[in-house]
Design a protein around this motif. Structure first.
Motif, PDB file in Angstrom:
ATOM      1  N   VAL A 181       0.824  -1.213   0.000  1.00 30.91           N
ATOM      2  CA  VAL A 181       0.000   0.000   0.000  1.00 30.91           C
ATOM      3  C   VAL A 181       0.856   1.261   0.000  1.00 30.91           C
ATOM      4  O   VAL A 181       0.691   2.147  -0.845  1.00 30.91           O
ATOM      5  N   ALA A 182       1.789   1.378   0.942  1.00 29.37           N
ATOM      6  CA  ALA A 182       2.578   2.603   1.057  1.00 29.37           C
ATOM      7  C   ALA A 182       3.433   2.836  -0.187  1.00 29.37           C
ATOM      8  O   ALA A 182       3.503   3.962  -0.700  1.00 29.37           O
ATOM      9  N   SER A 183       4.081   1.780  -0.682  1.00 31.07           N
ATOM     10  CA  SER A 183       4.932   1.927  -1.861  1.00 31.07           C
ATOM     11  C   SER A 183       4.122   2.309  -3.089  1.00 31.07           C
ATOM     12  O   SER A 183       4.558   3.130  -3.905  1.00 31.07           O
ATOM     13  N   SER A 184       2.942   1.725  -3.226  1.00 28.77           N
ATOM     14  CA  SER A 184       2.102   2.026  -4.383  1.00 28.77           C
ATOM     15  C   SER A 184       1.595   3.462  -4.357  1.00 28.77           C
ATOM     16  O   SER A 184       1.547   4.138  -5.385  1.00 28.77           O
ATOM     17  N   VAL A 185       1.213   3.925  -3.171  1.00 27.69           N
ATOM     18  CA  VAL A 185       0.636   5.266  -3.054  1.00 27.69           C
ATOM     19  C   VAL A 185       1.707   6.356  -3.104  1.00 27.69           C
ATOM     20  O   VAL A 185       1.562   7.351  -3.819  1.00 27.69           O
ATOM     21  N   PHE A 186       2.808   6.147  -2.358  1.00 30.08           N
ATOM     22  CA  PHE A 186       3.805   7.208  -2.228  1.00 30.08           C
ATOM     23  C   PHE A 186       5.065   6.983  -3.069  1.00 30.08           C
ATOM     24  O   PHE A 186       5.906   7.873  -3.150  1.00 30.08           O
ATOM     25  N   ASP A 209       5.014  15.191   0.919  1.00 30.77           N
ATOM     26  CA  ASP A 209       6.399  15.231   0.465  1.00 30.77           C
ATOM     27  C   ASP A 209       7.294  14.411   1.373  1.00 30.77           C
ATOM     28  O   ASP A 209       8.206  13.699   0.911  1.00 30.77           O
ATOM     29  N   ASN A 210       7.050  14.504   2.676  1.00 34.42           N
ATOM     30  CA  ASN A 210       7.862  13.732   3.637  1.00 34.42           C
ATOM     31  C   ASN A 210       7.637  12.234   3.445  1.00 34.42           C
ATOM     32  O   ASN A 210       8.591  11.437   3.519  1.00 34.42           O
ATOM     33  N   LEU A 211       6.421  11.845   3.190  1.00 39.50           N
ATOM     34  CA  LEU A 211       6.125  10.426   2.971  1.00 39.50           C
ATOM     35  C   LEU A 211       6.739   9.940   1.672  1.00 39.50           C
ATOM     36  O   LEU A 211       7.323   8.848   1.598  1.00 39.50           O
ATOM     37  N   LYS A 212       6.630  10.726   0.609  1.00 42.03           N
ATOM     38  CA  LYS A 212       7.209  10.339  -0.677  1.00 42.03           C
ATOM     39  C   LYS A 212       8.729  10.170  -0.577  1.00 42.03           C
ATOM     40  O   LYS A 212       9.314   9.314  -1.262  1.00 42.03           O
ATOM     41  N   ALA A 213       9.344  10.961   0.270  1.00 49.12           N
ATOM     42  CA  ALA A 213      10.806  10.901   0.413  1.00 49.12           C
ATOM     43  C   ALA A 213      11.274   9.549   0.952  1.00 49.12           C
ATOM     44  O   ALA A 213      12.440   9.177   0.780  1.00 49.12           O
ATOM     45  N   GLN A 214      10.375   8.818   1.598  1.00 49.31           N
ATOM     46  CA  GLN A 214      10.738   7.512   2.158  1.00 49.31           C
ATOM     47  C   GLN A 214      10.784   6.432   1.085  1.00 49.31           C
ATOM     48  O   GLN A 214      11.282   5.333   1.316  1.00 49.31           O
ATOM     49  N   PHE A 215      10.221   6.731  -0.097  1.00 49.65           N
ATOM     50  CA  PHE A 215      10.119   5.714  -1.139  1.00 49.65           C
ATOM     51  C   PHE A 215      10.783   6.144  -2.437  1.00 49.65           C
ATOM     52  O   PHE A 215      10.704   5.490  -3.435  1.00 49.65           O
TER      53      PHE A 215
END
Length: 215
Positions: A181-186, A209-215
């Motif tokens: 879920v997280a990888s697909s969304v962000f 932006d902070n969440l996207k930076a994790q992926f």
């Protein structure tokens, strides 16, 4: 006439259910031919005269996976990609290794139901039902316990012990697929527009932006 209608309805329901899953094989086996360029729903069959016992054998499921990652979690799949004899048979296996408090993140198998068995440790499992209820069904499993994740529902696993844990899962597809879920969304490529995600999650763009930076 009434009995004929009932029989027809039952037949139609059976056909619909059959179409929802992988088709039954039309021969004893269809060992995957990885070299074929044929485009089929699955993999082309190897010449049966060339088939050996090795095409139905996988070694190494007893070996621990590497859990030295941020999730503390490792997957060892045995799908048609690793075991060509699985082609068209509609099953696969997966070994999961968990470091203490390691997590298999929220994910979905779009093509398979999963049944998980705990081999070592204590593992919390759970899935969420579809809208509108979105009910969490969760339980802590001990060694020898079994749990089912229905097809297509978001689910997770977590080691809730201070030692390592191991589980093994059987899935109802030779290639169940996985949508984290997280990888697909962000972490999609290209990325989903920040405006869409901010409104969907009801947060500020800076959080996205902070969440996207994790992926």
């Amino acid at each position: 006439m009434e009995s004929q209608i009932v029989a027809f309805c039952l037949l139609a329901m059976t056909c619909i259910q059959a179409m929802a899953f992988e088709p039954s094989p039309l021969q004893d086996f269809c060992v995957a031919d990885y070299t074929s360029s044929a485009r089929v729903n699955g993999l082309a069959c190897m010449d049966s005269k060339l088939v050996q016992a090795e095409h139905f054998t996988y070694s190494g499921l007893h070996l621990s996976g590497n859990t030295s990652n941020p999730l503390g979690f490792s997957v060892t799949p045995v799908t048609v990609a690793q075991l060509p004899g699985l082609n068209t048979l509609g099953i696969a296996l997966v070994r999961f290794d968990y470091a203490p408090w390691g997590v298999a993140p929220l994910h979905v198998h779009p093509r398979a139901t999963e049944i998980i068995t705990v081999l070592e440790g204590s593992i919390q499992v759970g899935f969420v039902t579809s809208n509108p209820d979105n009910k969490l069904i969760s339980k802590v499993l001990q060694k020898g316990d079994v749990f089912i994740f229905p097809m297509g529902l978001v689910h997770f696993q977590r080691n809730v012990g201070n030692g390592n844990a191991v589980s093994i899962s059987a899935v109802s597809s030779q290639n169940p697929g996985i949508v984290i879920v997280a990888s697909s969304v962000f972490g999609s490529v290209p990325g989903i527009d920040d405006d869409v995600l901010a409104k969907a999650f009801q947060v500020e763009k800076s959080t996205i932006d902070n969440l996207k930076a994790q992926f």
